[in-house]
Every structure is written in C-alpha cells, then in structure tokens.
Design a protein around this motif. Structure first.
Motif, short mmCIF file in Angstrom:
data_model
loop_
_atom_site.label_atom_id
_atom_site.label_comp_id
_atom_site.label_asym_id
_atom_site.label_seq_id
_atom_site.Cartn_x
_atom_site.Cartn_y
_atom_site.Cartn_z
N SER A 1 0.81 -1.21 0.00
CA SER A 1 0.00 0.00 0.00
C SER A 1 0.85 1.27 0.00
O SER A 1 0.32 2.37 -0.13
N GLY A 2 2.18 1.11 0.18
CA GLY A 2 3.07 2.25 0.23
C GLY A 2 3.46 2.66 1.64
O GLY A 2 4.30 3.55 1.82
N LEU A 3 2.86 2.04 2.65
CA LEU A 3 3.16 2.35 4.03
C LEU A 3 4.56 1.86 4.40
O LEU A 3 4.93 0.74 4.05
N ASP B 1 3.15 7.05 6.88
CA ASP B 1 2.23 7.04 5.75
C ASP B 1 2.52 8.14 4.73
O ASP B 1 1.73 8.38 3.82
N GLY B 2 3.66 8.81 4.89
CA GLY B 2 4.02 9.92 4.00
C GLY B 2 3.79 11.27 4.64
O GLY B 2 4.29 12.29 4.18
N LYS B 3 3.03 11.26 5.75
CA LYS B 3 2.73 12.50 6.45
C LYS B 3 3.05 12.42 7.94
O LYS B 3 3.54 13.38 8.53
N LYS B 4 2.76 11.26 8.52
CA LYS B 4 2.87 11.15 9.96
C LYS B 4 3.54 9.85 10.37
O LYS B 4 3.26 8.80 9.79
N LEU B 5 4.42 9.93 11.36
CA LEU B 5 5.09 8.76 11.93
C LEU B 5 4.39 8.39 13.23
O LEU B 5 4.29 9.23 14.14
#
Length: 211
Positions: free
Chosen positions: A7-9, A22-26
């Motif tokens: 999914s890209g995660l 997720d590309g924004k938040k860890l």
C-alpha cells in the motif's frame, strides 16, 4: 529494519518498537487500539520485517518474542523450541515463511503449523542470521559459527539430512561467521561475513573478494 508494504506504508523496526510512516505522519504501530494483541507483544529489537503474498506483516524479534505476525487484525507469535530470538525471515516461492533463530537453527511456517527439522549436527544448534532462496528453489542459511548451508526441498533423498549441504572455510568460504546471504539472477550465492569477508559461490567454487 525497514519495509515498504504494497500500500506504500513504511514500517520501521527499532529497539523501542515498530513505527509506521504514511508519508505525512510517523506513529507507533501498537498505538492502534484496533489491534488484537492478546500476548501483549512489544515488538522491540525487530531485526527483519516482510510482507507475505497474503498481505500479512511478519516481524523477527530479537527481544525474546519470537516470530511475530500481524494479519491485519490480530498480532501473535511463534517460538521455535522456546527460542524467542529471531533474526531472519524469508517467504519462499511456495509461500512458506522461514525464520532463523539464535540457538535452534531454522524452521518454517506452512500456513498451518511450524515445521522443524530433525536433529542435524551443527545446524539445529546454530545461529541463523540470514536466509535466501536461489533461482532453482534451494534455501540458503547464513549461520554462525557453522558457515553457510544449502537445503534442497525437492530432492528425493530418503532422509532430510541428505537434503542439507554445509560449506565452511574448508571448502573455500572466507569466514564461518556468515551474517548475510543472497542469490543473484545468475544463480550465484553472495555471502557476507565477519571481518569484512565477501565471497560468492557458483555451485562449485568460492571466489573471495578483498581490498
């Protein structure tokens, strides 16, 4: 350890647990309240993370929690002979999940149960640091202190023992403490060892590289 799933995660295995980006938040993976974690696993000191063909996420714990799996809802673990220290994981072409332990060699999960080998001298009591599958389906294990092993799951030998081949410095291996093993597209096996050792094996001969 790091994995990017389908999914890209991104998944990060650290000494303090598993984190997802997720590309924004860890975020800490276990902060998700929807996870069913009956064994209260902490997922610390994660040495390896893989995603299998079915989308399950597998973790190799060096923190005495064994081989851990997240199926999208439940988090659970396996331990080989009570050995909770796992360093390496591999999903082979058949979908078996192989894992290498600190003191009890390697075994695999076939989807229903954990399959272990009978007593194999110098394998079942070794530390398996890495696992690879070559282009013809042989499984390779990098171990310490007993060199590299090859397992042929398709041979018609009468005993499992005959399916294993062990290679050490006597055969040309550069060091018996093997930390990394991988197979290239041509079928050669590349081996990384302690003391900056690097060699490859073409099925007959070891070639050592140094600088």
């Amino acid at each position: 350890s790091i994995l990017q799933d389908k999914s890209g995660l991104f998944w990060f295995g650290t000494s303090e647990g598993v984190f997802c980006y997720d590309g924004k938040k860890l975020t800490p993976f276990l902060s998700n309240d929807s996870i069913i974690n009956k064994s209260e696993l902490k997922l610390r000191h994660i040495q390896s993370i893989i995603e299998d063909k079915n989308g399950n996420i597998w973790f190799a714990s060096w923190n005495h929690e064994g081989l851990c799996c997240f199926d999208g809802k439940n988090l659970f673990s396996f331990k080989q002979n009570g050995d909770g220290m796992v360093h390496a994981i591999l999903e082979d072409k058949k979908g078996h999940i192989w894992f290498g332990t600190r003191n009890n060699g390697a075994c695999y999960f076939d989807g229903d149960m954990v399959i272990c080998f009978p007593d194999i001298t110098n394998f079942n009591n070794t530390c398996v640091y890495s696992i690879a599958e070559d282009n013809v389906g042989n499984i390779w294990f990098g171990t310490e202190p007993n060199g590299v092993w090859s397992y042929n799951p398709t041979t018609s030998a009468n005993t499992v023992l005959n399916n294993f081949t062990n290679y050490t410095v006597k055969d040309g291996l550069c060091n018996n403490a093997v930390l990394s093993v991988t197979a290239d597209k041509s079928g050669k096996i590349w081996i990384g060892t302690r003391n900056t050792g690097l060699c490859n094996f073409d099925g007959k001969t070891f070639t050592n590289f140094t600088e």
